[in-house]
Write a protein that holds these residues in place. Structure first.
Motif, PDB file in Angstrom:
ATOM      1  N   VAL A   1      -3.050   7.833   5.287  1.00 41.14           N
ATOM      2  CA  VAL A   1      -3.344   8.772   6.368  1.00 41.14           C
ATOM      3  C   VAL A   1      -3.647   7.983   7.633  1.00 41.14           C
ATOM      4  O   VAL A   1      -4.431   7.022   7.606  1.00 41.14           O
ATOM      5  CB  VAL A   1      -4.530   9.696   6.015  1.00 41.14           C
ATOM      6  N   LEU A   2      -3.013   8.376   8.730  1.00 38.95           N
ATOM      7  CA  LEU A   2      -3.296   7.789  10.048  1.00 38.95           C
ATOM      8  C   LEU A   2      -3.858   8.896  10.926  1.00 38.95           C
ATOM      9  O   LEU A   2      -3.292   9.988  10.992  1.00 38.95           O
ATOM     10  CB  LEU A   2      -2.018   7.220  10.668  1.00 38.95           C
TER      11      LEU A   2
ATOM     12  N   THR B   1     -10.661  11.686   3.380  1.00 42.37           N
ATOM     13  CA  THR B   1      -9.901  10.644   2.682  1.00 42.37           C
ATOM     14  C   THR B   1     -10.807   9.748   1.850  1.00 42.37           C
ATOM     15  O   THR B   1     -10.391   9.246   0.797  1.00 42.37           O
ATOM     16  CB  THR B   1      -9.099   9.788   3.681  1.00 42.37           C
ATOM     17  N   THR B   2     -12.045   9.552   2.289  1.00 42.62           N
ATOM     18  CA  THR B   2     -12.998   8.777   1.495  1.00 42.62           C
ATOM     19  C   THR B   2     -13.224   9.434   0.140  1.00 42.62           C
ATOM     20  O   THR B   2     -13.246   8.769  -0.898  1.00 42.62           O
ATOM     21  CB  THR B   2     -14.321   8.625   2.263  1.00 42.62           C
TER      22      THR B   2
ATOM     23  N   CYS C   1      -7.216   5.315   4.774  1.00 43.54           N
ATOM     24  CA  CYS C   1      -7.222   5.972   6.078  1.00 43.54           C
ATOM     25  C   CYS C   1      -7.280   4.919   7.170  1.00 43.54           C
ATOM     26  O   CYS C   1      -8.149   4.043   7.157  1.00 43.54           O
ATOM     27  CB  CYS C   1      -8.429   6.897   6.189  1.00 43.54           C
ATOM     28  N   ILE C   2      -6.362   5.008   8.122  1.00 44.06           N
ATOM     29  CA  ILE C   2      -6.353   4.134   9.289  1.00 44.06           C
ATOM     30  C   ILE C   2      -6.748   4.982  10.485  1.00 44.06           C
ATOM     31  O   ILE C   2      -6.052   5.928  10.859  1.00 44.06           O
ATOM     32  CB  ILE C   2      -4.963   3.508   9.503  1.00 44.06           C
TER      33      ILE C   2
ATOM     34  N   ASN D   1     -11.812   3.947   4.746  1.00 46.97           N
ATOM     35  CA  ASN D   1     -11.480   4.006   6.168  1.00 46.97           C
ATOM     36  C   ASN D   1     -11.549   2.635   6.839  1.00 46.97           C
ATOM     37  O   ASN D   1     -12.470   1.859   6.593  1.00 46.97           O
ATOM     38  CB  ASN D   1     -12.450   4.970   6.860  1.00 46.97           C
ATOM     39  N   VAL D   2     -10.565   2.359   7.714  1.00 50.18           N
ATOM     40  CA  VAL D   2     -10.610   1.172   8.564  1.00 50.18           C
ATOM     41  C   VAL D   2     -10.377   1.602  10.007  1.00 50.18           C
ATOM     42  O   VAL D   2      -9.562   2.484  10.287  1.00 50.18           O
ATOM     43  CB  VAL D   2      -9.571   0.101   8.157  1.00 50.18           C
ATOM     44  N   ILE D   3     -11.100   0.986  10.940  1.00 55.31           N
ATOM     45  CA  ILE D   3     -10.998   1.300  12.363  1.00 55.31           C
ATOM     46  C   ILE D   3     -10.124   0.233  13.019  1.00 55.31           C
ATOM     47  O   ILE D   3     -10.414  -0.956  12.921  1.00 55.31           O
ATOM     48  CB  ILE D   3     -12.386   1.305  13.029  1.00 55.31           C
TER      49      ILE D   3
END
Length: 369
Positions: free
Chosen positions: A284-285, A295-296, A302-303, A320-322
């Motif tokens: 997921v973006l 998404t977690t 997740c981006i 998740n990544v930022i």
């Protein structure tokens, strides 16, 4: 106890639905009204959510529509003041961080009405985000602050909020997700779209920082086009984003037909369809907030195409990544996720589907007359 519940924008609906369900279990103690400010009023973007979530139609619709932040906030305050004076509630409940959240909080407090904020204490530290201003104004005024995680607790305490105002209940957005997950599993949307499970990515993008500048938007679309060579990207496009893409002459980055390859746009989806799409995605973006949380729980990488997040718990324990809006960083993060180099997730404490029950039980115990 008479309560007015406020919804204004699409994410509010998912947060308020389980709270209303929980209130309906206590008709002797709680009388409640649902007020929809009409901040989001498009048929596909709002009413579908009432249908999907099984929520009752609003008792009152202010129908404020669009406008600048000041215009929208002012309209809500003027109209909601009349509702408060007429209905005389004991408590107003606001959720999230949209203009309706702040406007109804200010209005109620100036009339001496108590206000509870669900999803309090989230902070991005980015004052260019209108939502951050809404969060700060709302939390400093509210009587009860229902929080989702330890970061929110730390934020509020650092701002001088009294400990007795802060109540850790978990995440009501996850209540809705867990309640509807089985229903979403039964949908046959993938076959209708010609998709296979874990054979695509989903995309949401609407923030001004990503779509209002041509150079930034083109860099993001270029990165997404590169990713889509390995993994098709399904993009239920926000009306605002579609408008900017067309205005900047960038439509050639998107597939406008029904062939699933590259970046394929669809109309905005209802809650169940979108949940079905995300739970079966490989990736997921997004630049939204709620998807980082969903998404977690779903265990999908997740981006997040932002420079900050008000939901750091999703990076601490989740998927998740930022990455900001650098094309190079977006591509690198996607390649890492697709190669299986993701982090191992854990579900945050009290994200268990019972947060709304905790809220209502607490209110009955502390506020019932």
């Amino acid at each position: 106890m008479k309560i007015i519940n406020i919804v204004g924008a699409r994410p509010n609906f998912m947060k308020m639905a389980p709270i209303i369900d929980a209130m309906n279990q206590h008709p002797e103690q709680i009388e409640h009204l649902l007020v929809h400010t009409g901040q989001h009023y498009d048929e596909k973007m709002s009413k579908a959510f009432f249908n999907d979530l099984g929520m009752p139609k609003p008792d009152i619709d202010l129908e404020v529509g669009s406008g600048s932040h000041a215009e929208q906030t002012a309209k809500i305050m003027v109209l909601f003041e009349k509702i408060c004076l007429r209905e005389k509630p004991d408590l107003v409940i606001v959720v999230g961080d949209v203009n309706s959240t702040m406007a109804c909080t200010i209005t109620a407090k100036k009339l001496g009405i108590k206000v509870a904020h669900v999803e309090a204490g989230l902070r991005s530290r980015d004052m260019e985000m209108p939502e951050e201003i809404n969060r700060l104004c709302t939390d400093v005024l509210c009587d009860y602050l229902f929080i989702t995680d330890h970061f929110a607790d730390e934020n509020l305490r650092a701002e001088g909020v009294a400990a007795e105002k802060i109540i850790f209940v978990g995440n009501v957005m996850i209540d809705t997700l867990l309640k509807h997950k089985a229903m979403a599993t039964q949908l046959n949307l993938l076959s209708k779209l010609g998709l296979r499970k874990k054979g695509y990515a989903t995309l949401t993008m609407h923030r001004p920082s990503n779509v209002d500048d041509k150079e930034t938007l083109e860099e993001i679309l270029g990165a997404l086009k590169t990713i889509s060579k390995d993994l098709p990207i399904i993009f239920p496009i926000h009306p605002r984003t579609r408008k900017m893409i067309e205005q900047f002459g960038l439509s050639h980055y998107l597939n406008m037909d029904t062939v699933v390859s590259g970046i394929w746009i669809t109309e905005p989806m209802g809650y169940l369809d979108f949940l079905h799409l995300n739970m079966n995605a490989k990736l997921v973006l997004t630049d939204s907030g709620g998807l980082q949380e969903e998404t977690t729980v779903l265990g999908v990488p997740c981006i997040t195409m932002r420079h900050n997040t008000e939901r750091p718990i999703t990076c601490e324990v989740g998927t998740n990544v930022i990455v900001g809006n650098s094309g190079q960083k977006i591509i690198a993060a996607a390649q890492a996720a697709l190669s299986g180099n993701g982090i191992e997730r854990r579900i945050p404490d009290k994200w268990d589907g019972h947060s709304a029950i905790r809220i209502v039980d607490w209110l009955i115990k502390h506020e019932s007359k």
